[in-house]
Motif scaffolding. Structure first.
Motif, PDB file in Angstrom:
ATOM      1  N   THR A 135      69.314  44.166  55.016  1.00  0.00           N
ATOM      2  CA  THR A 135      68.754  44.695  53.759  1.00  0.00           C
ATOM      3  C   THR A 135      68.040  46.025  53.940  1.00  0.00           C
ATOM      4  N   HIS A 167      65.513  38.159  46.834  1.00  0.00           N
ATOM      5  CA  HIS A 167      64.951  37.645  48.104  1.00  0.00           C
ATOM      6  C   HIS A 167      65.144  36.125  48.186  1.00  0.00           C
ATOM      7  N   VAL A 187      68.476  37.293  59.434  1.00  0.00           N
ATOM      8  CA  VAL A 187      68.121  38.339  58.469  1.00  0.00           C
ATOM      9  C   VAL A 187      67.636  39.566  59.243  1.00  0.00           C
ATOM     10  N   THR A 246      66.212  43.418  58.504  1.00  0.00           N
ATOM     11  CA  THR A 246      65.787  44.295  57.409  1.00  0.00           C
ATOM     12  C   THR A 246      65.287  45.637  57.923  1.00  0.00           C
ATOM     13  N   HIS A 258      60.683  39.255  52.319  1.00  0.00           N
ATOM     14  CA  HIS A 258      61.636  38.246  52.818  1.00  0.00           C
ATOM     15  C   HIS A 258      60.870  37.014  53.332  1.00  0.00           C
ATOM     16  N   SER A 306      62.397  33.365  54.040  1.00  0.00           N
ATOM     17  CA  SER A 306      63.269  33.708  55.180  1.00  0.00           C
ATOM     18  C   SER A 306      62.500  33.503  56.479  1.00  0.00           C
ATOM     19  N   PRO A 350      62.607  37.271  59.855  1.00  0.00           N
ATOM     20  CA  PRO A 350      63.529  38.406  59.737  1.00  0.00           C
ATOM     21  C   PRO A 350      63.268  39.435  60.842  1.00  0.00           C
TER      22      PRO A 350
END
Ligand code: BV8
Ligand code: ZN
Length: 248
Positions: free
Chosen positions: A23, A85, A100, A102, A109, A114, A117
């Motif tokens: 992301t 998200h 994940v 980012t 997140h 999540s 991340p």
């Protein structure tokens, strides 16, 4: 965005053993956090972020740069993760394996559920000493009228505390980047959401997946250099497309 693309993307994600979610600032846009390019309002609007997010800018005017990051941290603390998200966290929970990755320095997140991340460009919540590198405490932001905030001194050596982010011209944390490349090289599907794909080496991550035979799915309202890397381009906003994807 065609339903057939949404259906095909949902099937690929359901069948995938290993997924990477990648992301950029666009995934936080619908939480009210401006993307990197739009982040310069008020005092900072006359600056180019690529000039302000540098060690030189911090060296020249620590209060200007520290004030910008403290303002961005205060903004993140005032907002909530959005439906994008949360949909990504749902994909992560369903997948046998999911990582994940980012480029964002916010904690949205994490707050959406999540797990750990990988932050390729650091975090607003990990300030450290600009000299000895010791981690510093995140304190309440000292609001000032013009936005400048003098960075606090390191408890240990007295040097100014700096944001725990990766500035232009600085190397990415080696362990984070290596873990991201390994995940991208071994995944079946990489979903790239809300990144302009122009900042390197982070922008290499989706290319690694495509080169290694994985499938790239892109979610972005606008065209990006990753259009040619993605097998499916879902043209739309993260908080609309991703919930539709997980509800298929
Ligand atoms: C390095 C943390 C070497 C800080 C960031 C040529 C000249 C000079 C330099 C270079 C050059 N070529 C390459 C470089 C190197 C440079 C670079 O890539 N420059 C670019 C500008 C060309 N890279 C570096 O300097 C990196 N370091 O190379 O070091 C080295 C090696 C060894 C030893 C020493 C040194 C470090 C780069 C990291 C910089 N830090 N962030 C901070 O946040 O303040 S990068 C920052 O900008 C973001 O993290 C993001 O990754 C990037 C782009 O920002 P945005 O465009 O806003 O965000 P994003 O990309 O996510 O785009 C928004 C997207 O969302 C858009 O596509 C939009 O359409 C979409 N969107 C909008 N709304 C929505 C949406 N999508 C979905 N839903 C929505 N609702
Ligand atoms: Zn120190």
């Amino acid at each position: 965005m065609r339903d057939i693309d949404l259906r095909e993307a949902a099937d690929l994600i359901d069948r995938a053993e290993r997924i990477v979610i990648f992301t950029g600032a666009g995934v936080s846009a619908e939480s009210g956090i401006p993307t990197f390019r739009d982040a310069l309002t008020g005092l900072w609007e006359r600056f180019d972020p690529r000039r302000l997010a540098t060690p030189e800018a911090f060296g020249d005017d620590p209060a200007l740069v520290w004030g910008w990051y403290e303002g961005r941290r205060a903004a993140v603390e005032r907002v909530e993760p959005n439906a994008g998200h949360r949909a990504l966290a749902a994909i992560e929970q369903r997948a046998p394996e999911c990582v994940v990755v980012t480029q964002n320095i916010d904690d949205l997140h994490e707050r959406a559920g999540s797990k750990e991340p990988i932050h390729l460009h650091g975090s607003l919540f990990a300030p450290r000493c600009s000299a000895c590198g010791r981690p510093a405490e995140v304190e309440g932001t000292a609001e000032t009228d013009d936005g400048r905030v003098t960075p606090p001194p390191c408890d240990h050596c007295g040097a100014p505390i700096r944001p725990g982010v990766v500035w232009f011209g600085e190397a990415l944390p080696a362990d984070a980047f290596e873990a991201a490349v390994a995940a991208a090289a071994n995944c079946d599907v990489l979903i790239t959401v809300g990144t302009s794909g122009v900042v390197f080496p982070a922008a290499e991550i989706p290319q690694v997946t495509a080169r290694m035979g994985g499938t790239v799915i892109q979610v972005n309202p606008d065209p990006t250099p990753l259009d040619s890397v993605a097998r499916i381009n879902l043209r739309g906003a993260a908080a609309e497309v991703l919930p539709a994807l997980v509800s298929m």
